[in-house]
Design a protein around this motif. Structure first.
Motif, PDB file in Angstrom:
ATOM      1  N   SER A 138     -23.394 -44.055  27.141  1.00 19.64           N
ATOM      2  CA  SER A 138     -24.790 -44.358  28.100  1.00 19.64           C
ATOM      3  C   SER A 138     -25.159 -45.492  28.073  1.00 19.64           C
ATOM      4  CB  SER A 138     -25.521 -43.031  28.058  1.00 19.64           C
ATOM      5  OG  SER A 138     -25.985 -43.086  26.373  1.00 19.64           O
ATOM      6  N   ASP A 139     -25.410 -46.023  26.749  1.00 19.97           N
ATOM      7  CA  ASP A 139     -26.091 -47.456  26.875  1.00 19.97           C
ATOM      8  C   ASP A 139     -25.102 -48.526  27.563  1.00 19.97           C
ATOM      9  OD1 ASP A 139     -28.140 -46.481  25.216  1.00 19.97           O
ATOM     10  OD2 ASP A 139     -27.347 -47.011  23.238  1.00 19.97           O
ATOM     11  N   LYS A 140     -24.053 -48.627  27.638  1.00 13.68           N
ATOM     12  CA  LYS A 140     -23.171 -49.605  28.210  1.00 13.68           C
ATOM     13  C   LYS A 140     -23.347 -49.272  29.655  1.00 13.68           C
ATOM     14  CE  LYS A 140     -20.371 -53.085  28.751  1.00 13.68           C
ATOM     15  NZ  LYS A 140     -20.911 -54.419  28.526  1.00 13.68           N
ATOM     16  N   LEU A 141     -23.236 -48.057  30.079  1.00 11.10           N
ATOM     17  CA  LEU A 141     -23.307 -47.619  31.547  1.00 11.10           C
ATOM     18  C   LEU A 141     -24.781 -48.073  32.264  1.00 11.10           C
ATOM     19  CD1 LEU A 141     -22.063 -46.807  34.302  1.00 11.10           C
ATOM     20  CD2 LEU A 141     -22.641 -44.678  33.810  1.00 11.10           C
ATOM     21  N   SER A 142     -25.892 -47.572  31.392  1.00 12.51           N
ATOM     22  CA  SER A 142     -27.131 -48.143  31.837  1.00 12.51           C
ATOM     23  C   SER A 142     -27.233 -49.538  31.610  1.00 12.51           C
ATOM     24  CB  SER A 142     -28.080 -47.583  30.822  1.00 12.51           C
ATOM     25  OG  SER A 142     -27.898 -48.074  29.527  1.00 12.51           O
ATOM     26  N   GLU A 143     -26.570 -50.329  30.964  1.00 14.42           N
ATOM     27  CA  GLU A 143     -26.639 -51.792  31.129  1.00 14.42           C
ATOM     28  C   GLU A 143     -26.084 -52.311  32.217  1.00 14.42           C
ATOM     29  OE1 GLU A 143     -24.556 -55.366  28.686  1.00 14.42           O
ATOM     30  OE2 GLU A 143     -25.543 -53.630  27.345  1.00 14.42           O
ATOM     31  N   LYS A 158     -33.103 -35.559  36.529  1.00 16.43           N
ATOM     32  CA  LYS A 158     -33.345 -36.663  37.267  1.00 16.43           C
ATOM     33  C   LYS A 158     -32.274 -36.806  38.472  1.00 16.43           C
ATOM     34  CE  LYS A 158     -37.322 -38.566  35.286  1.00 16.43           C
ATOM     35  NZ  LYS A 158     -38.469 -38.932  35.923  1.00 16.43           N
ATOM     36  N   MET A 159     -32.652 -37.300  39.659  1.00 15.16           N
ATOM     37  CA  MET A 159     -31.712 -37.751  40.722  1.00 15.16           C
ATOM     38  C   MET A 159     -31.860 -38.904  40.910  1.00 15.16           C
ATOM     39  SD  MET A 159     -29.388 -36.296  42.867  1.00 15.16           S
ATOM     40  CE  MET A 159     -29.828 -34.653  43.202  1.00 15.16           C
ATOM     41  N   PRO A 160     -30.753 -39.842  40.868  1.00 10.51           N
ATOM     42  CA  PRO A 160     -30.725 -41.275  40.969  1.00 10.51           C
ATOM     43  C   PRO A 160     -31.034 -41.574  42.470  1.00 10.51           C
ATOM     44  CG  PRO A 160     -28.338 -40.363  41.092  1.00 10.51           C
ATOM     45  CD  PRO A 160     -29.265 -39.366  40.794  1.00 10.51           C
ATOM     46  N   SER A 161     -31.666 -42.799  42.706  1.00  3.33           N
ATOM     47  CA  SER A 161     -32.014 -43.470  43.903  1.00  3.33           C
ATOM     48  C   SER A 161     -30.794 -44.054  44.333  1.00  3.33           C
ATOM     49  CB  SER A 161     -32.980 -44.511  43.620  1.00  3.33           C
ATOM     50  OG  SER A 161     -32.270 -45.495  42.908  1.00  3.33           O
ATOM     51  N   LEU A 162     -30.737 -44.273  45.757  1.00  3.51           N
ATOM     52  CA  LEU A 162     -29.413 -44.602  46.476  1.00  3.51           C
ATOM     53  C   LEU A 162     -28.732 -45.938  45.737  1.00  3.51           C
ATOM     54  CD1 LEU A 162     -27.167 -44.443  48.438  1.00  3.51           C
ATOM     55  CD2 LEU A 162     -28.736 -45.260  49.949  1.00  3.51           C
ATOM     56  N   PRO A 163     -29.668 -46.920  45.512  1.00  6.01           N
ATOM     57  CA  PRO A 163     -29.235 -48.079  44.795  1.00  6.01           C
ATOM     58  C   PRO A 163     -28.725 -47.919  43.639  1.00  6.01           C
ATOM     59  CG  PRO A 163     -31.538 -48.610  45.765  1.00  6.01           C
ATOM     60  CD  PRO A 163     -30.999 -47.037  45.933  1.00  6.01           C
ATOM     61  N   VAL A 164     -29.199 -47.157  42.515  1.00  5.51           N
ATOM     62  CA  VAL A 164     -28.708 -46.652  41.346  1.00  5.51           C
ATOM     63  C   VAL A 164     -27.422 -45.919  41.697  1.00  5.51           C
ATOM     64  CG1 VAL A 164     -29.069 -45.290  39.240  1.00  5.51           C
ATOM     65  CG2 VAL A 164     -31.120 -46.768  39.969  1.00  5.51           C
ATOM     66  N   PHE A 165     -27.368 -44.994  42.448  1.00  9.12           N
ATOM     67  CA  PHE A 165     -26.119 -44.105  42.644  1.00  9.12           C
ATOM     68  C   PHE A 165     -25.078 -44.979  42.928  1.00  9.12           C
ATOM     69  CE2 PHE A 165     -23.391 -41.855  45.435  1.00  9.12           C
ATOM     70  CZ  PHE A 165     -22.730 -40.842  44.845  1.00  9.12           C
ATOM     71  N   ILE A 166     -25.078 -46.195  43.738  1.00  9.33           N
ATOM     72  CA  ILE A 166     -24.032 -47.041  44.329  1.00  9.33           C
ATOM     73  C   ILE A 166     -23.896 -47.951  43.113  1.00  9.33           C
ATOM     74  CG2 ILE A 166     -23.697 -49.367  45.711  1.00  9.33           C
ATOM     75  CD1 ILE A 166     -25.600 -47.934  47.846  1.00  9.33           C
ATOM     76  N   ASP A 167     -24.798 -48.323  41.977  1.00  4.53           N
ATOM     77  CA  ASP A 167     -24.405 -49.136  41.044  1.00  4.53           C
ATOM     78  C   ASP A 167     -23.476 -48.210  39.978  1.00  4.53           C
ATOM     79  OD1 ASP A 167     -25.600 -51.156  41.898  1.00  4.53           O
ATOM     80  OD2 ASP A 167     -27.606 -51.057  40.880  1.00  4.53           O
ATOM     81  N   CYS A 209     -21.525 -45.880  40.908  1.00  2.00           N
ATOM     82  CA  CYS A 209     -20.347 -45.710  41.583  1.00  2.00           C
ATOM     83  C   CYS A 209     -19.665 -46.924  41.098  1.00  2.00           C
ATOM     84  CB  CYS A 209     -20.175 -45.392  42.982  1.00  2.00           C
ATOM     85  SG  CYS A 209     -20.958 -43.657  43.394  1.00  2.00           S
ATOM     86  N   LYS A 210     -20.215 -48.153  41.529  1.00  3.73           N
ATOM     87  CA  LYS A 210     -19.377 -49.285  41.382  1.00  3.73           C
ATOM     88  C   LYS A 210     -18.949 -49.631  39.811  1.00  3.73           C
ATOM     89  CE  LYS A 210     -21.423 -52.120  44.965  1.00  3.73           C
ATOM     90  NZ  LYS A 210     -22.379 -53.500  45.011  1.00  3.73           N
ATOM     91  N   ALA A 211     -19.855 -49.350  38.837  1.00  2.86           N
ATOM     92  CA  ALA A 211     -19.672 -49.547  37.241  1.00  2.86           C
ATOM     93  C   ALA A 211     -18.574 -48.446  36.943  1.00  2.86           C
ATOM     94  CB  ALA A 211     -20.895 -49.297  36.640  1.00  2.86           C
ATOM     95  N   LEU A 212     -18.618 -47.456  37.429  1.00  6.22           N
ATOM     96  CA  LEU A 212     -17.580 -46.404  37.053  1.00  6.22           C
ATOM     97  C   LEU A 212     -16.100 -46.442  37.574  1.00  6.22           C
ATOM     98  CD1 LEU A 212     -19.693 -43.292  36.618  1.00  6.22           C
ATOM     99  CD2 LEU A 212     -18.623 -44.526  34.881  1.00  6.22           C
ATOM    100  N   ARG A 213     -16.247 -47.474  38.846  1.00  8.70           N
ATOM    101  CA  ARG A 213     -14.977 -47.574  39.597  1.00  8.70           C
ATOM    102  C   ARG A 213     -14.692 -46.301  40.439  1.00  8.70           C
ATOM    103  NH1 ARG A 213     -13.714 -49.465  34.977  1.00  8.70           N
ATOM    104  NH2 ARG A 213     -12.012 -48.443  34.766  1.00  8.70           N
ATOM    105  N   ILE A 214     -15.533 -45.443  40.824  1.00  7.54           N
ATOM    106  CA  ILE A 214     -15.268 -44.226  41.651  1.00  7.54           C
ATOM    107  C   ILE A 214     -15.859 -44.168  42.690  1.00  7.54           C
ATOM    108  CG2 ILE A 214     -17.325 -43.082  40.667  1.00  7.54           C
ATOM    109  CD1 ILE A 214     -14.155 -41.286  40.374  1.00  7.54           C
ATOM    110  N   SER A 215     -15.369 -43.374  43.529  1.00  7.56           N
ATOM    111  CA  SER A 215     -15.560 -43.267  45.113  1.00  7.56           C
ATOM    112  C   SER A 215     -17.172 -42.230  45.052  1.00  7.56           C
ATOM    113  CB  SER A 215     -14.638 -42.919  45.953  1.00  7.56           C
ATOM    114  OG  SER A 215     -14.222 -41.546  45.736  1.00  7.56           O
ATOM    115  N   PRO A 216     -17.961 -42.605  45.872  1.00  5.69           N
ATOM    116  CA  PRO A 216     -19.196 -41.694  45.839  1.00  5.69           C
ATOM    117  C   PRO A 216     -18.640 -40.209  46.476  1.00  5.69           C
ATOM    118  CG  PRO A 216     -19.543 -43.519  47.017  1.00  5.69           C
ATOM    119  CD  PRO A 216     -18.270 -43.800  46.748  1.00  5.69           C
TER     120      PRO A 216
END
Length: 108
Positions: free
Chosen positions: A21-26, A43-52, A54-61
């Motif tokens: 979780s530390d690495k993903l948050s970074e 908590k629910m992530p904001s849209l920009p955080v949600f997009i980040d 998805c990108k970091a995990l290489r997963i589609s929304p």
């Protein structure tokens, strides 16, 4: 989808990718506590955080939001994707040209 389902999916993908979780948050430029709150469903992530995320995990929304999208939306997108992948390049070009023509015509 409840916050809990979204958080569980993020958590599962994060672990599958071998990230802490530390690495993903970074990678997402967010506080690790905030990520744990998202994963825990408080908590629910904001849209920009949600997009980040998805990108970091290489997963589609759509994977993370699959409970929120109706089956019609998902199945239509997947049907179009399958047709596109199965078509030879010449037909892909024709389809793209047709779609553009239809969209241009409906805008007028």
């Amino acid at each position: 989808m409840g916050q809990n389902q979204l958080g569980k999916r993020i958590n599962a993908v994060r672990k599958d990718r071998g990230l802490t979780s530390d690495k993903l948050s970074e990678l997402c430029n967010i506080n690790a506590t905030y990520l744990r709150q998202i994963e825990g469903g408080t908590k629910m992530p904001s849209l920009p955080v949600f997009i980040d995320i998805c990108k970091a995990l290489r997963i589609s929304p759509d994977y993370l939001l699959q409970d929120e999208l109706t089956e019609n939306e998902i199945s239509t997108i997947r049907e179009v994707e399958k047709l596109w992948k199965d078509a030879p390049p010449q037909k892909q070009e024709l389809v793209l040209t047709m779609i553009k023509a239809v969209l241009e015509h409906t805008e007028q």
